[in-house]
Design a protein around this motif. Structure first.
Motif, short mmCIF file in Angstrom:
data_model
loop_
_atom_site.label_atom_id
_atom_site.label_comp_id
_atom_site.label_asym_id
_atom_site.label_seq_id
_atom_site.Cartn_x
_atom_site.Cartn_y
_atom_site.Cartn_z
N TYR A 109 0.83 -1.21 0.00
CA TYR A 109 0.00 0.00 0.00
C TYR A 109 0.87 1.26 0.00
O TYR A 109 0.62 2.18 -0.78
N SER A 110 1.87 1.29 0.89
CA SER A 110 2.63 2.54 1.05
C SER A 110 3.52 2.80 -0.17
O SER A 110 3.91 3.93 -0.42
N GLY A 111 3.81 1.74 -0.93
CA GLY A 111 4.69 1.91 -2.08
C GLY A 111 3.95 2.30 -3.35
O GLY A 111 4.55 2.32 -4.42
N GLU A 143 -9.90 0.56 11.70
CA GLU A 143 -8.82 0.26 12.65
C GLU A 143 -7.81 -0.68 12.03
O GLU A 143 -8.18 -1.56 11.24
N VAL A 144 -6.56 -0.51 12.45
CA VAL A 144 -5.56 -1.51 12.10
C VAL A 144 -5.81 -2.72 12.99
O VAL A 144 -5.94 -2.58 14.21
N GLY A 145 -5.93 -3.88 12.40
CA GLY A 145 -6.16 -5.07 13.20
C GLY A 145 -5.98 -6.32 12.37
O GLY A 145 -6.22 -6.31 11.15
N ASP A 146 -5.57 -7.38 13.03
CA ASP A 146 -5.46 -8.70 12.41
C ASP A 146 -6.64 -9.52 12.93
O ASP A 146 -6.82 -9.62 14.15
N ALA A 155 -10.94 8.72 2.88
CA ALA A 155 -11.98 8.64 1.85
C ALA A 155 -13.36 8.82 2.47
O ALA A 155 -14.23 9.50 1.90
N ALA A 156 -13.56 8.21 3.65
CA ALA A 156 -14.86 8.36 4.32
C ALA A 156 -15.07 9.82 4.72
O ALA A 156 -16.16 10.39 4.50
N ALA A 157 -14.03 10.44 5.29
CA ALA A 157 -14.16 11.84 5.73
C ALA A 157 -14.44 12.75 4.52
O ALA A 157 -15.28 13.65 4.59
N ALA A 158 -13.77 12.47 3.41
CA ALA A 158 -13.97 13.30 2.21
C ALA A 158 -15.40 13.21 1.71
O ALA A 158 -15.93 14.17 1.13
N LYS A 159 -16.05 12.07 1.96
CA LYS A 159 -17.44 11.90 1.52
C LYS A 159 -18.43 12.28 2.61
O LYS A 159 -19.65 12.14 2.42
N GLY A 160 -17.91 12.67 3.78
CA GLY A 160 -18.80 13.02 4.89
C GLY A 160 -19.52 11.81 5.46
O GLY A 160 -20.62 11.93 6.00
N VAL A 161 -18.87 10.64 5.37
CA VAL A 161 -19.50 9.39 5.83
C VAL A 161 -18.92 9.02 7.20
O VAL A 161 -17.71 9.10 7.41
N THR A 171 -1.47 2.12 6.28
CA THR A 171 -1.68 3.01 5.13
C THR A 171 -3.07 2.80 4.54
O THR A 171 -3.78 3.76 4.21
N ALA A 172 -3.49 1.54 4.43
CA ALA A 172 -4.82 1.26 3.89
C ALA A 172 -5.89 1.87 4.79
O ALA A 172 -6.85 2.50 4.31
N VAL A 173 -5.72 1.70 6.09
CA VAL A 173 -6.71 2.22 7.05
C VAL A 173 -6.74 3.75 6.99
O VAL A 173 -7.83 4.36 7.02
N ASP A 174 -5.58 4.38 6.89
CA ASP A 174 -5.54 5.85 6.79
C ASP A 174 -6.27 6.30 5.51
O ASP A 174 -7.04 7.26 5.53
#
Ligand SMILES: C[S@@+](CC[C@H](N)C(=O)[O-])C[C@H]1O[C@@H](n2cnc3c(N)ncnc32)[C@H](O)[C@@H]1O
Length: 236
Positions: A23-25, A98-101, A87-93, A79-82
């Motif tokens: 993701y980060s790359g 959370e980062v989690g396994d 994306a949710a904030a940008a849509k107002g959702v 990175t995926a979670v961020d």
């Protein structure tokens, strides 16, 4: 881990580090669109609490939240979670990420705001293309994902039933998303793993292969089969 599994894992990169690196790359990896089979399936369900395991960049969680679900996504990659939260904030959702396994994640220990259900408290648990060696076998993975489903809740697993033709010679966990196991996934096979490892009762709502038209990395058209399982946790 059994000896054959240890042998199969030899040379496979660590899942957390490898997904984070992937993701980060790069720029966002996924389309940002919700999964078509998920949309078709969930549209007939009554919204409640939903958990998306391996939510990636969050498109499915965002769609679920937009359609009345109290939605949480977890993923191995920060990175995926961020990206998902942005994306949710940008849509107002409103949605939680959370980062989690899924092997170890406990919703009651959630750092996010608001009340969180205990393990086994979600009306719907979704895993889209969750092909991973965490935990070590698909049976354990299906079991860990299913533990989050509440009585009378549902489990939706949408998985690659076959590898894309352009990924045939890739042998790492991330290149084709199927992991090192290379086990074919079928909806009935996933249901057998589910009921084999679960202390509670399940019924199949549907178990189907669905064909999807895709475009390969060089623009080549292809058809891929997805394994789609919707299972219902029966209340005793
Ligand atoms: C192929 S991607 C799919 C992402 C998203 N569900 C989608 O369909 O676009 C698989 C995702 O599962 C995550 N993942 C793999 N193993 C996991 C685990 N044990 N717990 C939580 N997330 C996991 C990876 O970090 C990755 O983002």
């Amino acid at each position: 881990m059994t000896e054959p599994q240890q042998a199969a894992n030899a040379g496979v990169p660590d899942s957390v580090a490898a997904w984070e690196e992937r993701y980060s790359g790069s720029d966002p990896i996924w389309s940002g669109k919700p999964n078509e089979a998920l949309v078709a399936t969930v549209s007939s369900l009554t919204p409640g609490r939903v958990l998306d395991v391996g939510c990636g960049e969050g498109a499915d969680v965002i769609w679920l939240a937009e359609h009345g679900w109290e939605a949480t996504g977890i993923d191995l990659s920060q990175t995926a979670v961020d990206r998902a939260a942005e994306a949710a904030a940008a849509k107002g959702v409103t949605a939680s990420f959370e980062v989690g396994d899924v092997s170890t994640w406990d919703p009651s220990g959630s750092q996010a705001e608001g009340e969180h259900p205990r393990r086994g408290g979600y009306d719907l648990v979704v895993g889209c293309f969750l092909h991973t060696r965490l935990p070590d076998t698909r049976e354990e993975l299906v079991g860990k994902v299913a533990e989050h489903v509440a009585p009378d809740g549902r489990l939706l697993l949408i998985s690659h039933a076959e590898m894309p033709p352009w990924a045939e010679n890739q042998d790492d966990e991330l290149g084709h998303g199927l992991g090192h196991h290379h086990e074919p996934v079928t909806p009935n096979g996933d249901f057998a793993l589910l009921i084999g490892g679960s202390p509670v009762r399940w019924e199949i709502d549907f178990a189907e292969l669905r064909t999807r038209e895709v475009e390969g990395p060089d623009g080549q058209p292809a058809e891929l089969d997805d394994s789609v399982l919707l299972a219902h946790r029966i209340t005793d």
